[in-house]
Scaffold this motif. Structure first.
Motif, short mmCIF file in Angstrom:
data_model
loop_
_atom_site.label_atom_id
_atom_site.label_comp_id
_atom_site.label_asym_id
_atom_site.label_seq_id
_atom_site.Cartn_x
_atom_site.Cartn_y
_atom_site.Cartn_z
N ASN A 72 -9.09 -2.48 -8.38
CA ASN A 72 -8.99 -1.10 -8.00
C ASN A 72 -10.15 -0.83 -7.25
OD1 ASN A 72 -6.59 -0.18 -9.43
ND2 ASN A 72 -7.81 -0.47 -11.37
N ILE A 73 -11.08 -1.63 -6.92
CA ILE A 73 -12.28 -1.25 -6.21
C ILE A 73 -11.73 -1.23 -4.63
CG2 ILE A 73 -14.51 -2.36 -5.28
CD1 ILE A 73 -14.99 -3.28 -7.99
N TRP A 74 -10.75 -1.93 -4.30
CA TRP A 74 -10.17 -1.71 -3.12
C TRP A 74 -9.87 -0.50 -2.63
CZ3 TRP A 74 -10.04 -6.20 -0.10
CH2 TRP A 74 -9.55 -5.79 1.33
N VAL A 75 -9.55 0.34 -3.51
CA VAL A 75 -8.91 1.95 -3.28
C VAL A 75 -10.55 2.82 -2.69
CG1 VAL A 75 -8.54 4.28 -4.50
CG2 VAL A 75 -7.61 2.01 -5.23
N LEU A 76 -11.76 1.99 -2.76
CA LEU A 76 -12.82 2.60 -2.32
C LEU A 76 -12.89 2.31 -0.95
CD1 LEU A 76 -15.49 2.04 -5.43
CD2 LEU A 76 -14.25 4.16 -4.56
N LEU A 77 -12.52 1.20 -0.66
CA LEU A 77 -12.41 0.47 0.65
C LEU A 77 -11.32 1.10 1.64
CD1 LEU A 77 -13.12 -3.31 -0.27
CD2 LEU A 77 -14.83 -1.31 0.40
N ASP A 78 -10.30 1.57 0.92
CA ASP A 78 -9.17 1.91 1.77
C ASP A 78 -8.73 3.35 1.43
OD1 ASP A 78 -6.86 1.84 3.28
OD2 ASP A 78 -5.49 1.20 1.64
N ASP A 101 3.55 -4.29 -2.88
CA ASP A 101 4.22 -3.12 -2.37
C ASP A 101 4.50 -2.01 -3.47
OD1 ASP A 101 5.38 -1.83 0.16
OD2 ASP A 101 7.07 -2.36 -0.36
N THR A 102 3.53 -1.68 -4.09
CA THR A 102 3.85 -0.30 -5.17
C THR A 102 2.56 0.34 -5.07
OG1 THR A 102 2.26 -1.97 -6.70
CG2 THR A 102 4.63 -1.96 -7.05
N GLU A 103 2.41 1.44 -5.86
CA GLU A 103 1.49 2.44 -5.62
C GLU A 103 1.19 2.90 -7.07
OE1 GLU A 103 2.79 5.48 -3.17
OE2 GLU A 103 4.65 5.98 -4.34
N VAL A 104 0.13 3.58 -7.40
CA VAL A 104 -0.20 4.51 -8.33
C VAL A 104 -0.58 5.75 -7.80
CG1 VAL A 104 -1.81 4.78 -10.53
CG2 VAL A 104 -1.17 2.29 -9.78
N LYS A 144 -8.36 6.25 2.65
CA LYS A 144 -7.30 6.92 3.16
C LYS A 144 -5.78 6.64 2.73
CE LYS A 144 -5.05 5.88 7.30
NZ LYS A 144 -4.52 5.51 8.71
N ASN A 145 -5.66 5.49 2.43
CA ASN A 145 -4.29 5.01 1.89
C ASN A 145 -4.28 5.00 0.39
OD1 ASN A 145 -2.92 4.70 4.39
ND2 ASN A 145 -3.78 2.69 4.42
N LYS A 146 -5.44 5.06 -0.25
CA LYS A 146 -5.74 4.99 -1.83
C LYS A 146 -4.65 3.93 -2.23
CE LYS A 146 -7.08 9.55 -2.42
NZ LYS A 146 -6.72 10.77 -3.19
N LEU A 147 -4.88 2.55 -1.92
CA LEU A 147 -4.06 1.54 -2.40
C LEU A 147 -4.93 0.45 -2.86
CD1 LEU A 147 -1.27 1.06 0.31
CD2 LEU A 147 -0.92 1.96 -1.90
N SER A 148 -4.81 -0.10 -4.13
CA SER A 148 -5.67 -1.32 -4.74
C SER A 148 -5.06 -2.48 -4.18
CB SER A 148 -5.62 -1.13 -6.26
OG SER A 148 -4.21 -1.34 -6.60
N LEU A 149 -5.83 -3.48 -4.67
CA LEU A 149 -5.32 -4.87 -4.25
C LEU A 149 -3.86 -5.22 -4.59
CD1 LEU A 149 -5.83 -7.71 -2.81
CD2 LEU A 149 -7.11 -8.25 -4.90
N GLN A 150 -3.66 -4.68 -5.97
CA GLN A 150 -2.46 -4.96 -6.79
C GLN A 150 -1.33 -4.49 -5.95
OE1 GLN A 150 -5.35 -4.29 -8.24
NE2 GLN A 150 -4.77 -2.65 -9.90
#
Length: 174
Positions: A140-146, A159-162, A148-154
């Motif tokens: 979920n840390i990937w959300v901080l890096l991304d 190809d899912t979203e929370v 704009k899209n708010k997508l995590s690594l998983q």
């Protein structure tokens, strides 16, 4: 399930909801860590009960050890079986809830739902694929890096979203 409940669930999956940010995901993660610990401990108690019964009925030998834990820790096979059983139940917890309703209990509390990008529930296969890249929540840390899209690594790898559900859409789920 009543027809009105079924209709509201179908309408909720047709609605589009905003993707969840890091802090909301973190809140759900904290709840789910506590639940995962409880599942792990329960599975551990059951596995140790089974292990003890196998020794008690002479199916397994104590091999000179005074306590069951000593026997378990002296054998890589017993340790792998017991810890694998415990972790398997934790994995089952997530796969079951993600594929059944898109929400674990922690996600429900924070109005989060994991879904395919078209809004449909994820399959058991996709839920299993999400387990490893989740990395105990570190994905979920990937959300901080991304941001704009708010997508995590998983999310990216499966190809899912929370998403964050409205209060009305969150009612009656699980």
């Amino acid at each position: 399930m009543t027809d009105t409940t079924q209709d509201s669930i179908q309408n909720a999956t047709l609605e589009t909801f905003p993707r969840a940010g890091f802090m909301r995901r973190f809140g759900g993660w904290v709840y789910d860590v506590l639940l995962s610990i409880a599942v792990y401990m329960t599975a551990g108690a059951i596995s140790f009960l089974i292990f003890g019964l196998l020794v008690n009925y002479g199916i397994l030998s104590m091999r000179g050890h005074d306590h069951l834990i000593d026997l378990q820790q002296s054998s890589i096979i017993y340790s792998v079986l017991i810890y694998g059983w415990n972790l398997g139940w934790v994995a089952f917890f997530f796969v079951w809830f993600w594929s059944k309703s898109g929400q674990t209990l922690g996600m429900k509390a924070w109005r989060l739902r994991v879904q395919n990008r078209d809004g449909s529930l994820i399959s058991k296969r996709t839920a299993i694929k999400r387990l490893l890249p989740t990395l105990l929540g570190l994905g979920n840390i990937w959300v901080l890096l991304d941001g704009k899209n708010k997508l995590s690594l998983q999310d990216k790898l499966t190809d899912t979203e929370v998403v964050t559900l409205s209060k009305e859409a969150n009612r009656g789920r699980l």
